[in-house]
Design an enzyme around this catalytic site. Structure first.
Site, PDB file in Angstrom:
ATOM      1  N   THR A   1       0.856  -1.191   0.000  1.00 35.99           N
ATOM      2  CA  THR A   1       0.000   0.000   0.000  1.00 35.99           C
ATOM      3  C   THR A   1       0.889   1.238   0.000  1.00 35.99           C
ATOM      4  O   THR A   1       0.698   2.169  -0.804  1.00 35.99           O
ATOM      5  CB  THR A   1      -0.930  -0.007   1.235  1.00 35.99           C
ATOM      6  OG1 THR A   1      -1.748  -1.190   1.158  1.00 35.99           O
ATOM      7  CG2 THR A   1      -1.812   1.223   1.273  1.00 35.99           C
ATOM      8  N   ASN A  15      -5.714  -9.601  -7.689  1.00 37.64           N
ATOM      9  CA  ASN A  15      -5.867 -10.289  -6.412  1.00 37.64           C
ATOM     10  C   ASN A  15      -7.183 -11.053  -6.303  1.00 37.64           C
ATOM     11  O   ASN A  15      -7.272 -12.036  -5.576  1.00 37.64           O
ATOM     12  CB  ASN A  15      -5.728  -9.305  -5.243  1.00 37.64           C
ATOM     13  CG  ASN A  15      -6.576  -8.072  -5.420  1.00 37.64           C
ATOM     14  OD1 ASN A  15      -6.491  -7.388  -6.437  1.00 37.64           O
ATOM     15  ND2 ASN A  15      -7.407  -7.770  -4.452  1.00 37.64           N
ATOM     16  N   GLN A  66       0.759  -9.818  -6.102  1.00 38.68           N
ATOM     17  CA  GLN A  66       0.252 -11.195  -6.154  1.00 38.68           C
ATOM     18  C   GLN A  66       1.103 -12.093  -7.054  1.00 38.68           C
ATOM     19  O   GLN A  66       0.913 -13.308  -7.057  1.00 38.68           O
ATOM     20  CB  GLN A  66      -1.211 -11.203  -6.625  1.00 38.68           C
ATOM     21  CG  GLN A  66      -2.162 -10.475  -5.688  1.00 38.68           C
ATOM     22  CD  GLN A  66      -2.381 -11.197  -4.360  1.00 38.68           C
ATOM     23  OE1 GLN A  66      -1.970 -12.352  -4.176  1.00 38.68           O
ATOM     24  NE2 GLN A  66      -3.021 -10.525  -3.421  1.00 38.68           N
ATOM     25  N   SER A  84       4.964  -6.937  -1.365  1.00 41.23           N
ATOM     26  CA  SER A  84       4.572  -6.949   0.044  1.00 41.23           C
ATOM     27  C   SER A  84       4.930  -8.315   0.623  1.00 41.23           C
ATOM     28  O   SER A  84       4.466  -9.344   0.120  1.00 41.23           O
ATOM     29  CB  SER A  84       3.060  -6.704   0.146  1.00 41.23           C
ATOM     30  OG  SER A  84       2.678  -6.521   1.482  1.00 41.23           O
ATOM     31  N   HIS A 100       4.250 -10.258   3.199  1.00 36.88           N
ATOM     32  CA  HIS A 100       3.331 -11.289   3.704  1.00 36.88           C
ATOM     33  C   HIS A 100       2.551 -11.972   2.587  1.00 36.88           C
ATOM     34  O   HIS A 100       1.918 -12.998   2.811  1.00 36.88           O
ATOM     35  CB  HIS A 100       2.377 -10.702   4.753  1.00 36.88           C
ATOM     36  CG  HIS A 100       1.322  -9.798   4.207  1.00 36.88           C
ATOM     37  ND1 HIS A 100       0.032 -10.214   4.026  1.00 36.88           N
ATOM     38  CD2 HIS A 100       1.352  -8.515   3.796  1.00 36.88           C
ATOM     39  CE1 HIS A 100      -0.689  -9.215   3.541  1.00 36.88           C
ATOM     40  NE2 HIS A 100       0.087  -8.178   3.389  1.00 36.88           N
ATOM     41  N   THR A 105      12.313   4.247  11.145  1.00 35.64           N
ATOM     42  CA  THR A 105      13.136   3.062  11.383  1.00 35.64           C
ATOM     43  C   THR A 105      12.573   1.892  10.597  1.00 35.64           C
ATOM     44  O   THR A 105      11.392   1.584  10.705  1.00 35.64           O
ATOM     45  CB  THR A 105      13.145   2.728  12.894  1.00 35.64           C
ATOM     46  OG1 THR A 105      13.623   3.878  13.593  1.00 35.64           O
ATOM     47  CG2 THR A 105      14.035   1.533  13.193  1.00 35.64           C
ATOM     48  N   CYS A 114      -9.788  -8.330   1.128  1.00 36.68           N
ATOM     49  CA  CYS A 114      -8.650  -7.918   1.954  1.00 36.68           C
ATOM     50  C   CYS A 114      -8.909  -6.573   2.592  1.00 36.68           C
ATOM     51  O   CYS A 114      -8.083  -6.058   3.313  1.00 36.68           O
ATOM     52  CB  CYS A 114      -7.295  -7.956   1.246  1.00 36.68           C
ATOM     53  SG  CYS A 114      -7.260  -8.094  -0.485  1.00 36.68           S
TER      54      CYS A 114
HETATM   55  N1  PMP Z   1      -1.879  -4.717  -4.372  1.00 39.01           N
HETATM   56  C1  PMP Z   1      -2.518  -5.893  -4.469  1.00 39.01           C
HETATM   57  C2  PMP Z   1      -2.773  -6.468  -5.813  1.00 39.01           C
HETATM   58  C3  PMP Z   1      -2.925  -6.559  -3.318  1.00 39.01           C
HETATM   59  O1  PMP Z   1      -3.574  -7.729  -3.422  1.00 39.01           O
HETATM   60  C4  PMP Z   1      -2.672  -5.980  -2.048  1.00 39.01           C
HETATM   61  C5  PMP Z   1      -3.128  -6.649  -0.775  1.00 39.01           C
HETATM   62  N2  PMP Z   1      -4.433  -7.102  -0.811  1.00 39.01           N
HETATM   63  C6  PMP Z   1      -1.982  -4.755  -2.003  1.00 39.01           C
HETATM   64  C7  PMP Z   1      -1.608  -4.158  -3.188  1.00 39.01           C
HETATM   65  C8  PMP Z   1      -1.658  -4.087  -0.712  1.00 39.01           C
HETATM   66  O2  PMP Z   1      -0.767  -4.839   0.042  1.00 39.01           O
HETATM   67  P1  PMP Z   1      -0.577  -4.562   1.604  1.00 39.01           P
HETATM   68  O3  PMP Z   1      -1.960  -4.693   2.221  1.00 39.01           O
HETATM   69  O4  PMP Z   1       0.323  -5.640   2.069  1.00 39.01           O
HETATM   70  O5  PMP Z   1      -0.049  -3.205   1.765  1.00 39.01           O
END
Ligand code: PMP
Length: 363
Positions: free
Chosen positions: A69, A137, A165, A185, A187, A223, A304
């Site tokens: 994000t 996603n 993704q 990202s 995770h 940080t 999400c």
């Molecule tokens: N871009 C896409 C295509 C995503 O699927 C997501 C998470 N759903 C994000 C951006 C944002 O990632 P994060 O929530 O880890 O910041």
């Protein structure tokens, strides 16, 4: 539980868990000059080099952030300044929210970008910044990033790829396909929540969104979240069994179709782990709850976003707005187990049978 919501977050990789613990046992702030600080700095720079190596970039062009994000917002802020921003109509909310004035580029019925429309828009706005996701996603549909990259290069436009993704699941060389930058990202590929990165082509200047202590060479103050960054780098190095996962996904897809489901984006190239299934006439939240009660975790719509189930702008953009409230996303994790497809098939068929029966009886 059968966890089929990997696009919301992938299960943590064991190597990433170890990396988190090792980083937490490393005393010191990477900005400190004493020995402890230097040890933390070493971990940080090793992670940066690992990301660069995997993503075919230079270490100095990797900016760590809190996630995608922030990386997407940073890309639009830094690389879109003074330019018209073009975005695909199926982009993630983190792109849509960061570029409220953006000019939309439509997608076709299968969810892939309308390249002819892109060409027309690039002719009108040759120095634009195009933001395009590598993989959607919700549907798993892959955009043709190479084709978009060629069109952007021909017009002198920039391309930012939201690779969230796709990283760890398919191609990693987005710069090689013509991207000026891309976001990831941790995770989403088995790292820890809390770290992501913006990776740029050589020599692109990044004006910070957040100033502060001048970290990340002045490109991102604050940080850095070292344990999550170490996990991100460790997870990126892990293998991904795309064929095995796709075989399970395909079996689930076939079973759902047999029970009455329609696959969204069926004709397009898709991620190996994702299928978006609409069950006409059956609300997505009812499907989700029925599967949850059977011990299966899937998501409904753009799930999400903080647990709310809203009609999907992605399916609406594909001309499937009528089915948007009736579609669930099944996204298989990297460690999906044998037998998962059979379990899903049985639960889905039972759910569909129960949900569709009263209507048939009334008809
Ligand atoms: N871009 C896409 C295509 C995503 O699927 C997501 C998470 N759903 C994000 C951006 C944002 O990632 P994060 O929530 O880890 O910041």
């Amino acid at each position: 539980m059968l966890y089929l919501d990997a696009n919301a977050t992938e299960p943590v990789r064991p190597a990433a868990r170890e990396a988190v613990l090792a980083a937490m046992d490393t005393l010191g702030n990477p900005s400190s000059t004493h020995a402890a600080g230097r040890a933390a700095r070493k971990l940080l720079e090793e992670a940066r080099e690992a990301v660069a190596r995997h993503c075919h970039a230079r270490a100095q062009d990797v900016v760590f952030t809190s996630g995608a994000t922030e990386a997407n917002a940073l890309a639009i802020h830094a690389l879109g300044a003074g330019r018209v921003v073009l975005i695909g109509t199926t982009e993630h909310d983190s792109i849509r929210a960061a570029a409220p004035e953006a000019v939309p580029v439509p997608v076709s019925a299968d969810g892939t970008l309308d390249l002819a429309a892109l060409e027309t828009l690039l002719a009108m706005h040759p120095d634009a910044l195009l933001c395009l996701m590598a993989a959607n996603n919700e549907t798993g549909v892959l955009h043709d990033i190479a084709a978009a990259g060629r069109l952007c290069a021909a017009h002198g436009a920039r391309l930012h790829v939201d690779a969230v993704q796709a990283i760890g699941r398919c191609n990693q060389d987005w710069l090689g396909l013509g991207a000026s930058s891309f976001a990831l990202s941790g995770h989403k590929f088995g790292g820890a929540m809390g770290a992501g990165a913006l990776v740029t082509a050589k020599g692109l200047e990044i004006r910070p969104l957040m100033r502060g202590g001048g970290q990340e060479m002045g490109r991102r103050g604050g940080t850095p979240p070292l344990p999550a960054i170490a996990a991100l780098a460790a997870a990126l190095a892990e293998p991904y069994e795309a064929e095995r996962i796709a075989a399970h996904r395909d079996a689930m897809e076939r079973a759902a179709i047999a029970a009455g489901a329609v696959v969204m984006g069926a004709g397009a190239a898709r991620l190996p782990n994702t299928v978006c299934l609409a069950l006409p006439g059956v609300r997505a939240d009812a499907q989700l709850i029925a599967l949850d009660m059977a011990g299966i975790a899937v998501s409904a719509g753009a799930a999400c976003s903080s647990g709310k189930v809203t009609a999907s702008h992605v399916l609406a953009a594909m001309g499937q707005g009528a089915l948007a409230g009736q579609a669930i996303r099944v996204s298989l994790p990297w460690n999906v187990e044998e037998g998962a497809a059979e379990r899903f098939a049985a639960a889905y068929a039972a759910m569909a049978k129960r949900a569709l029966r009263p209507r048939a009886a009334l008809a």
